[in-house]
Enzyme design. Structure first.
Site, mmCIF file in Angstrom:
data_model
loop_
_atom_site.group_PDB
_atom_site.id
_atom_site.type_symbol
_atom_site.label_atom_id
_atom_site.label_comp_id
_atom_site.label_asym_id
_atom_site.label_seq_id
_atom_site.Cartn_x
_atom_site.Cartn_y
_atom_site.Cartn_z
ATOM 1 N N ASN A 36 0.814 -1.208 0.000
ATOM 2 C CA ASN A 36 0.000 0.000 0.000
ATOM 3 C C ASN A 36 0.857 1.272 0.000
ATOM 4 O OD1 ASN A 36 -2.456 -1.466 0.192
ATOM 5 N ND2 ASN A 36 -2.176 -1.690 2.393
ATOM 6 N N HIS A 125 -13.966 -2.959 5.135
ATOM 7 C CA HIS A 125 -12.836 -3.634 5.779
ATOM 8 C C HIS A 125 -13.273 -4.338 7.059
ATOM 9 C CE1 HIS A 125 -8.943 -4.011 7.916
ATOM 10 N NE2 HIS A 125 -8.455 -4.119 6.700
ATOM 11 N N GLU A 166 -16.268 3.238 2.806
ATOM 12 C CA GLU A 166 -14.877 3.599 2.521
ATOM 13 C C GLU A 166 -14.846 4.492 1.288
ATOM 14 O OE1 GLU A 166 -12.144 0.271 2.454
ATOM 15 O OE2 GLU A 166 -13.527 -0.916 3.668
ATOM 16 N N SER A 170 -10.632 -1.438 -0.717
ATOM 17 C CA SER A 170 -9.324 -2.082 -0.788
ATOM 18 C C SER A 170 -9.275 -3.299 -1.695
ATOM 19 C CB SER A 170 -8.867 -2.493 0.621
ATOM 20 O OG SER A 170 -9.783 -3.405 1.197
ATOM 21 N N ASP A 195 -14.302 6.000 5.946
ATOM 22 C CA ASP A 195 -12.923 5.529 6.117
ATOM 23 C C ASP A 195 -12.121 5.944 4.886
ATOM 24 O OD1 ASP A 195 -10.544 4.178 6.397
ATOM 25 O OD2 ASP A 195 -11.444 2.258 6.913
ATOM 26 N N HIS A 198 -7.497 4.411 1.999
ATOM 27 C CA HIS A 198 -6.785 4.265 0.727
ATOM 28 C C HIS A 198 -6.804 5.536 -0.120
ATOM 29 C CE1 HIS A 198 -5.877 -0.034 1.072
ATOM 30 N NE2 HIS A 198 -7.037 -0.106 1.723
ATOM 31 N N LYS A 229 -0.347 3.792 4.858
ATOM 32 C CA LYS A 229 -0.406 3.419 3.443
ATOM 33 C C LYS A 229 0.356 4.469 2.629
ATOM 34 C CE LYS A 229 -4.528 0.609 4.001
ATOM 35 N NZ LYS A 229 -4.472 0.531 5.463
#
Length: 375
Positions: A36, A125, A166, A170, A195, A198, A229
């Site tokens: 990541n 997640h 998110e 992911s 979230d 990423h 990440k």
């Protein structure tokens, strides 16, 4: 063998037979299309030197934090870093956590109460699902990025309704339909928890995330940012109102009972965001790599629809996913299979992470191998 060890043995043997046994590895010789580390900051000598220079200048006298922040682990510097992060994320306040996992646990488990309802995207997640499980609230998943399914479940929900999503997912690398979700918020009394794991560092001004890049951050109640990440260091924070942060300080168990971050960790976060602000070319390089990969692999029909650093090729079979990953590894690329139970059966895939430091030659060779394998 004790009864407990026998239990362990049987559970592991079953995983071994199914081909889903996880093992740790320290493979560092292959070309990284797995981590990541999207901007390459975790391996940046320039950032390392900047962190060390900044740390020495601060003249902080502790190796460790000495305790939780509510006891002896707080510091003026920790509060200064939080103030800088609040400015970056355009939030009233932020609160540091030791990881994105514990931040999600702390937020979801402490806010949702008995009689409330948590609705989370089915591809969220594990830490989001675990946070929901630790609460006393009702909890249900909704179909991935399906706002119609979400709205139907909102209508049936009781108590306060928390919707957890998110920004960038992911496993598929696709984005949350955030504008549509905000429109639902104007229609129903819901709380949005986003979230940004990423998207932190990759999207928005100074790496302040997906919501800020769309100018929708003021419509999001709670945002969670992760630094392990693209930021290349460690830790996380929760961004939101003054009342939210004070509530978490008082009720979020993963914050209350955890030893605080070390001074060096605080300095690393502080320095990394300053470094990103100084080097916008890193995000530009990453964008070029993504666009190049997408152009090279447009003929692959089983590639998921992603415009982010995360690209996946779904092969719908654990054995084929392992076989393709091994083929790519034998050709010098560090790419791993994603198998059940991490993803549902029939959705097994290989996951490709693109980075600013990957070269066009590396991306081109990888794309050629994927095309040849899929033909």
């Amino acid at each position: 063998m004790s009864n407990l060890d026998q239990y362990f043995f049987e559970k592991l043997r079953k995983r071994q037979e199914e081909g889903t046994l996880r093992k740790l590895s320290v493979e560092k010789t292959l070309i990284d299309f797995c981590s990541n580390d999207y901007l390459g900051l975790s391996r940046s000598q320039e950032l390392w030197d900047f962190i060390e220079q900044k740390f020495r200048a601060l003249a902080l006298r502790y190796n460790g934090s000495t305790g939780s922040r509510l006891l002896s682990g707080n510091s003026l510097y920790a509060e200064q870093v939080e103030e800088r992060l609040a400015s970056i994320f355009q939030s009233s306040k932020v609160l540091l956590f030791n990881s994105g996992y514990t931040a999600n646990l702390g937020v979801i488990s402490s806010i949702a109460q008995k009689g409330d309802t948590i609705l989370y995207d089915e591809l969220a997640h594990a830490c989001i699902k675990d946070g929901a499980r630790l609460s006393l609230a009702n909890r249900y998943s909704f179909k991935h990025n399906d706002l119609n399914d979400l709205e139907n479940k909102i209508k049936k929900s009781t108590g306060r309704v928390l919707v957890v999503v998110e920004s960038i997912y992911s496993m598929d690398g696709d984005a949350c339909p955030l504008a549509g979700l905000v429109a639902l918020k104007s229609k129903y009394d819901i709380t949005i928890i986003l979230d940004e794991a990423h998207s932190t560092g990759v999207y928005g001004e100074g790496g302040n995330g997906y919501a800020c890049s769309l100018n929708l951050h003021h419509n999001i109640d709670i945002r969670i940012y992760t630094f392990g990440k693209a930021i290349g260091v460690h830790g996380a924070c929760v961004a939101g109102s003054d009342h939210l942060i004070n509530y978490l300080i008082n009720f979020a168990r993963p914050f209350i009972y955890t030893t605080a971050m070390t001074p060096h960790s605080l300095c690393s976060i502080d320095a990394a965001f300053e470094f990103i602000d100084r080097t916008p070319s890193l995000k530009e390089q990453l964008r070029k790599r993504i666009d190049f990969f997408l152009a090279k692999t447009k003929s692959i029909t089983n590639r998921t629809d992603s415009n982010s650093s995360i690209q996946t090729v779904v092969v719908e079979c654990s054995e084929r996913a392992r076989s393709l990953a091994l083929h790519l590894q034998n050709n010098g690329f560090d790419i791993r299979p994603i198998l059940s139970p991490t993803v549902p059966k029939g959705k097994e895939r290989i996951r490709i992470c693109l980075h600013a430091f990957n070269t066009d030659e590396e991306v081109s060779k990888l794309a050629d191998l994927l095309i040849f394998y899929n033909n």
